[in-house]
Scaffold this motif. Structure first.
Motif, PDB file in Angstrom:
ATOM      1  N   GLY A 231       0.805  -1.212   0.000  1.00 35.89           N
ATOM      2  CA  GLY A 231       0.000   0.000   0.000  1.00 35.89           C
ATOM      3  C   GLY A 231       0.844   1.271   0.000  1.00 35.89           C
ATOM      4  N   GLU A 232       0.298   2.315  -0.589  1.00 39.05           N
ATOM      5  CA  GLU A 232       1.034   3.574  -0.709  1.00 39.05           C
ATOM      6  C   GLU A 232       0.936   4.424   0.555  1.00 39.05           C
ATOM      7  OE1 GLU A 232      -1.601   3.939  -3.880  1.00 39.05           O
ATOM      8  OE2 GLU A 232      -3.028   3.897  -2.247  1.00 39.05           O
ATOM      9  N   SER A 233      -0.042   4.117   1.438  1.00 36.86           N
ATOM     10  CA  SER A 233      -0.229   4.930   2.650  1.00 36.86           C
ATOM     11  C   SER A 233      -0.081   4.062   3.899  1.00 36.86           C
ATOM     12  CB  SER A 233      -1.653   5.512   2.707  1.00 36.86           C
ATOM     13  OG  SER A 233      -2.069   5.980   1.461  1.00 36.86           O
ATOM     14  N   GLN A 234       0.373   4.714   4.973  1.00 36.00           N
ATOM     15  CA  GLN A 234       0.350   4.079   6.283  1.00 36.00           C
ATOM     16  C   GLN A 234      -1.024   4.346   6.886  1.00 36.00           C
ATOM     17  OE1 GLN A 234       2.727   2.203   7.644  1.00 36.00           O
ATOM     18  NE2 GLN A 234       1.420   1.824   9.437  1.00 36.00           N
ATOM     19  N   VAL A 235      -1.670   3.310   7.430  1.00 35.69           N
ATOM     20  CA  VAL A 235      -2.995   3.507   8.026  1.00 35.69           C
ATOM     21  C   VAL A 235      -3.040   2.897   9.424  1.00 35.69           C
ATOM     22  CG1 VAL A 235      -4.142   3.523   5.782  1.00 35.69           C
ATOM     23  CG2 VAL A 235      -3.980   1.384   7.042  1.00 35.69           C
ATOM     24  N   TYR A 236      -3.953   3.443  10.213  1.00 35.06           N
ATOM     25  CA  TYR A 236      -4.122   3.029  11.603  1.00 35.06           C
ATOM     26  C   TYR A 236      -5.606   2.799  11.832  1.00 35.06           C
ATOM     27  CZ  TYR A 236       0.445   5.275  11.782  1.00 35.06           C
ATOM     28  OH  TYR A 236       1.739   5.634  11.524  1.00 35.06           O
ATOM     29  N   LEU A 237      -5.963   1.665  12.401  1.00 32.03           N
ATOM     30  CA  LEU A 237      -7.394   1.434  12.579  1.00 32.03           C
ATOM     31  C   LEU A 237      -7.693   0.494  13.753  1.00 32.03           C
ATOM     32  CD1 LEU A 237      -8.618  -1.350  10.352  1.00 32.03           C
ATOM     33  CD2 LEU A 237      -6.606  -0.147   9.557  1.00 32.03           C
ATOM     34  N   HIS A 238      -8.940   0.558  14.159  1.00 31.71           N
ATOM     35  CA  HIS A 238      -9.459  -0.291  15.224  1.00 31.71           C
ATOM     36  C   HIS A 238      -9.837  -1.640  14.620  1.00 31.71           C
ATOM     37  CE1 HIS A 238     -11.826  -1.770  18.544  1.00 31.71           C
ATOM     38  NE2 HIS A 238     -11.597  -0.667  19.259  1.00 31.71           N
ATOM     39  N   ARG A 239      -9.451  -2.722  15.264  1.00 31.12           N
ATOM     40  CA  ARG A 239      -9.656  -4.052  14.718  1.00 31.12           C
ATOM     41  C   ARG A 239     -11.144  -4.387  14.526  1.00 31.12           C
ATOM     42  NH1 ARG A 239      -6.283  -7.989  13.692  1.00 31.12           N
ATOM     43  NH2 ARG A 239      -4.591  -7.060  14.892  1.00 31.12           N
TER      44      ARG A 239
ATOM     45  N   ILE B  87      -7.053   3.327  22.068  1.00 33.15           N
ATOM     46  CA  ILE B  87      -7.502   1.977  21.668  1.00 33.15           C
ATOM     47  C   ILE B  87      -6.664   0.935  22.413  1.00 33.15           C
ATOM     48  CG2 ILE B  87      -7.796   0.379  19.717  1.00 33.15           C
ATOM     49  CD1 ILE B  87      -7.768   2.820  17.867  1.00 33.15           C
ATOM     50  N   PRO B  88      -7.290  -0.103  22.963  1.00 33.92           N
ATOM     51  CA  PRO B  88      -6.501  -1.166  23.587  1.00 33.92           C
ATOM     52  C   PRO B  88      -5.478  -1.702  22.585  1.00 33.92           C
ATOM     53  CG  PRO B  88      -8.866  -1.533  23.919  1.00 33.92           C
ATOM     54  CD  PRO B  88      -8.738  -0.378  22.991  1.00 33.92           C
ATOM     55  N   ALA B  89      -4.276  -1.944  23.047  1.00 30.98           N
ATOM     56  CA  ALA B  89      -3.189  -2.305  22.129  1.00 30.98           C
ATOM     57  C   ALA B  89      -3.542  -3.500  21.253  1.00 30.98           C
ATOM     58  CB  ALA B  89      -1.910  -2.574  22.925  1.00 30.98           C
ATOM     59  N   GLU B  90      -4.231  -4.481  21.830  1.00 32.97           N
ATOM     60  CA  GLU B  90      -4.526  -5.674  21.028  1.00 32.97           C
ATOM     61  C   GLU B  90      -5.601  -5.417  19.974  1.00 32.97           C
ATOM     62  OE1 GLU B  90      -5.465  -5.201  24.056  1.00 32.97           O
ATOM     63  OE2 GLU B  90      -7.544  -5.882  24.335  1.00 32.97           O
ATOM     64  N   ARG B  91      -6.243  -4.251  20.029  1.00 33.35           N
ATOM     65  CA  ARG B  91      -7.229  -3.899  18.996  1.00 33.35           C
ATOM     66  C   ARG B  91      -6.670  -2.888  18.001  1.00 33.35           C
ATOM     67  NH1 ARG B  91     -10.391  -7.612  18.312  1.00 33.35           N
ATOM     68  NH2 ARG B  91     -12.173  -6.395  17.604  1.00 33.35           N
ATOM     69  N   GLN B  92      -5.420  -2.499  18.188  1.00 31.37           N
ATOM     70  CA  GLN B  92      -4.797  -1.577  17.232  1.00 31.37           C
ATOM     71  C   GLN B  92      -4.283  -2.346  16.014  1.00 31.37           C
ATOM     72  OE1 GLN B  92      -1.634   0.191  19.480  1.00 31.37           O
ATOM     73  NE2 GLN B  92      -2.880   1.930  20.173  1.00 31.37           N
ATOM     74  N   VAL B  93      -4.572  -1.832  14.839  1.00 32.97           N
ATOM     75  CA  VAL B  93      -4.003  -2.400  13.614  1.00 32.97           C
ATOM     76  C   VAL B  93      -3.293  -1.280  12.866  1.00 32.97           C
ATOM     77  CG1 VAL B  93      -4.466  -3.563  11.417  1.00 32.97           C
ATOM     78  CG2 VAL B  93      -5.855  -4.103  13.435  1.00 32.97           C
ATOM     79  N   SER B  94      -2.032  -1.486  12.637  1.00 33.73           N
ATOM     80  CA  SER B  94      -1.242  -0.510  11.888  1.00 33.73           C
ATOM     81  C   SER B  94      -0.720  -1.238  10.650  1.00 33.73           C
ATOM     82  CB  SER B  94      -0.114  -0.016  12.792  1.00 33.73           C
ATOM     83  OG  SER B  94       0.963   0.414  12.018  1.00 33.73           O
TER      84      SER B  94
END
Lengths: 436, 436
Positions: A217-225, A269-276
């Motif tokens: 992917g061309e972008s870095q993204v951060y999201l909730h699982r 966000i709880p660490a285990e629900r973070q998706v980077s």
């Protein structure tokens, strides 16, 4: 399609200038052929996938109440002078002159033209709301086109344009497209995540881009699982009802690209629900109010007899880009792994011994059962070549048939995505593939 | 589609600059909107017809063994320099420069590009024969575009290209397209007559154009009445078998345009079998041997190991032009009369009294039975407006439903082509329309 008569060429070498997996695989699998920098011809395998992707986009636009039209590729510069974008749009706009020396351009998008069309016919509040879309080739003269169809100059885009009487109506139209996009991508086997976005040259003040996760992917993204776990196709939306609960689910969970990233919200966000991860943009929706309608004098008579300037939005999906994005999200070392819904053919029948009567007969029967949705590898090639090509081209199912199985009336089925192998009777094999 | 929510605008006035019936009717029925001289946007009604026409063309190409690809609209001038046509092609070619100042053009046809693509992959006699086609927008910068989509600058064309090892093979490919064209046009309700033609700028020495008869045709044509009586769809051709008998039937009866007219041959036809009329060209097929393959260095290895320069042909159908041609052949004073196979919707449900419970209910049930293939005129308009619009837009069937019929459970069906009217129960009406 019988490969002995088909135009389904593959390349043995990996093309040197292809930097990402989808570009490499599309060239190797003979899906596309570059005819100029950033301009591609779609060969039969690629064309079939592109049509399937296009048809899913179309069906979900229709379901959401949008109506299909087709605007031409060549536009007059006059339209763009009315909106003020002719001078503002940079060298990515392909400008040209016709034989009468009139300024024309190859449309990079169609806000101006659709506003002109709607202006011609809409008279009163009864003529709204409407959402008009088309699926048409666009041209953006990228200075350095690359990544194959992911960033080409001539590309197929679905662009929809909504016209509403007021802000509430425009928000409803926006939510309809928001939900339609979720369904469109989910049907293709993609997990697409809407993220708040800048509005850029389209203008306006509310916008989401839809990204899928892929290593390249061309972008870095951060999201909730949570967003990855949601089953988009679990229930059919009522597009005339209140879509806020669906949209709120998505917008209340954290999801952002690098540019919009907010460390504080992320850390909540709880660490285990973070998706980077890395993300690829495959769709973009905009609400921009009266930017074009006001500039171009689009007005209708309101219910109270007074003139109203409609509120607009536009909604784009990169249809040809999606083909590359799907491959980025679904491939392995051996080649492409097509999700069932967009596979060029559902099945490849691999005949391991042409001329063996029982083998030929079993292959013929299986092939005939799929009426145009199977390829039959009847080429005079070694088994290894057939295996490799079927893996490369990524058909969801392979049926491997040789003399031993044929004598026993057995078909060896291979599921491309998992590598799982089953030995089944002809009837069971057909049922298994059709039921998948 | 409910007309109260649809974008299906009609014009009350007859546009002043539209000289022929199809142009007038397409504008009045809201099928197309001119966006620049000779460039049209297709609105929902027109777009549906264009897609149906396109799909028939596609199915008959596939049936004849041609394989679909999609070549881009923008081409590099280099390709055309290889064939020598870049300088030879006149001002109808839309030439342009990209941001790097490279000479490009908007393809008016694709002989060069398809030869380049085939050259890339074809290696040996096993890779032939092949016939590749695409359905793509083309641009020809007519000095004076007119007659609406019949002579527009941006137009949709199906162009197929055959590659064969020798003359016999090329003749077989030519006959396959000859027969496919007959079927294609017949399925649209058209009587198309193949006539020997000049080859023009494509080059080559064998060519037929296909014309339909219509009062507004651009050419004078002369033909034997046998050709009008022949039932093209009477039997399915075997495309791998010998097609000569079919082709010979057509080529042995007299049929010629003005330019090729031969008075002696014409006078040999019994007077009562002579047909002299106006014709519209809707397709053109060419055999041109090695003109492009030789110029562009396309060679494959023959069965004997020696290089072979393939023989080629090209085969065009003006898909967007066909929409106009069908209207020229099928309309009356009140509007368009769509042949069933290309009708935008099969049925128009005309509600004569919105708000009457029985009328609304009967309309709803009938409309629901056609799942996307009907329009429902639920607008708050007078009956006369609904009748006139339905006639103008040319739906094959109209269902006229008012309180009196609804109370009796009866639907009044009108067949647009004949004016015939039937009073039927709902079930019988549905069966009648679906069975037509």
């Amino acid at each position: 399609m019988r490969l002995s008569r088909a135009f389904l060429p593959t390349l043995k070498e990996t093309p040197a200038d292809a930097q990402i997996a989808s570009h490499r695989l599309m060239l190797r699998a003979g899906m596309v052929r570059q005819t100029s920098a950033g301009i591609y011809a779609w060969l039969p395998l690629g064309w079939r996938v592109l049509q399937k992707v296009e048809q899913i986009v179309r069906e979900e636009q229709d379901r959401a109440g949008a109506q299909e039209i087709l605007m031409p590729t060549i536009q007059t510069a006059d339209l763009w002078r009315q909106s003020g974008r002719y001078d503002a749009y940079g060298p990515e706009m392909l400008r040209l002159k016709d034989r009468h020396d009139r300024d024309m351009l190859y449309g990079p998008t169609n806000e101006e033209m659709v506003t002109e069309i709607f202006r011609t016919y809409a008279r009163s509040y009864r003529d709204l709301p409407r959402n008009l879309y088309h699926i048409q080739w666009k041209f953006r003269d990228e200075v350095r086109p690359r990544f194959g169809v992911m960033r080409s100059r001539e590309f197929l885009m679905k662009d929809a344009y909504s016209f509403d009487l007021d802000y509430a109506g425009a928000q409803k139209s926006y939510r309809q497209m928001f939900v339609a996009y979720l369904r469109t991508f989910a049907r293709m086997g993609l997990k697409a995540i809407p993220m708040q976005a800048d509005t850029g040259p389209i203008g306006g003040n509310l916008s989401h881009e839809f990204l899928i996760l892929a290593e390249t992917g061309e972008s870095q993204v951060y999201l909730h699982r949570d967003l990855l776990d949601f089953d988009v196709l679990g229930q059919a939306p009522d597009y005339e009802g209140d879509l806020s609960p669906i949209v709120d689910f998505w917008t209340s969970r954290y999801a952002a690209t690098d540019e919009k990233h907010d460390e504080a919200a992320w850390n909540a966000i709880p660490a285990e629900r973070q998706v980077s991860a890395r993300g690829i943009e495959i769709g973009h929706i905009f609400y921009f109010g009266t930017k074009y309608s006001a500039a171009m004098g689009l007005q209708v008579q309101g219910a109270d007899g007074k003139p109203v300037t409609p509120e607009m939005g536009s909604y784009g999906i990169g249809v040809s880009r999606l083909v590359g994005a799907i491959i980025e999200a679904s491939h392995d070392e051996a080649g492409i792994i097509w999700p069932d819904a967009v596979a060029p053919f559902r099945l490849a029948v691999l005949n391991l011994k042409q001329g063996d009567a029982a083998t030929d007969a079993l292959c013929d029967r299986l092939y005939a059962a799929f009426d145009g949705d199977a390829v039959y590898d009847d080429r005079p090639e070694r088994a290894g070549v057939k295996f490799a090509d079927a893996d490369l081209m990524g058909y969801p199912w392979q049926a491997i048939i040789g003399p031993r199985g044929a004598a026993a009336g057995k078909v060896e089925l291979k599921r491309r995505a998992t590598g799982e192998r089953l030995e089944l009777s002809l009837e069971d094999a057909i049922a298994r593939i059709k039921g998948a």
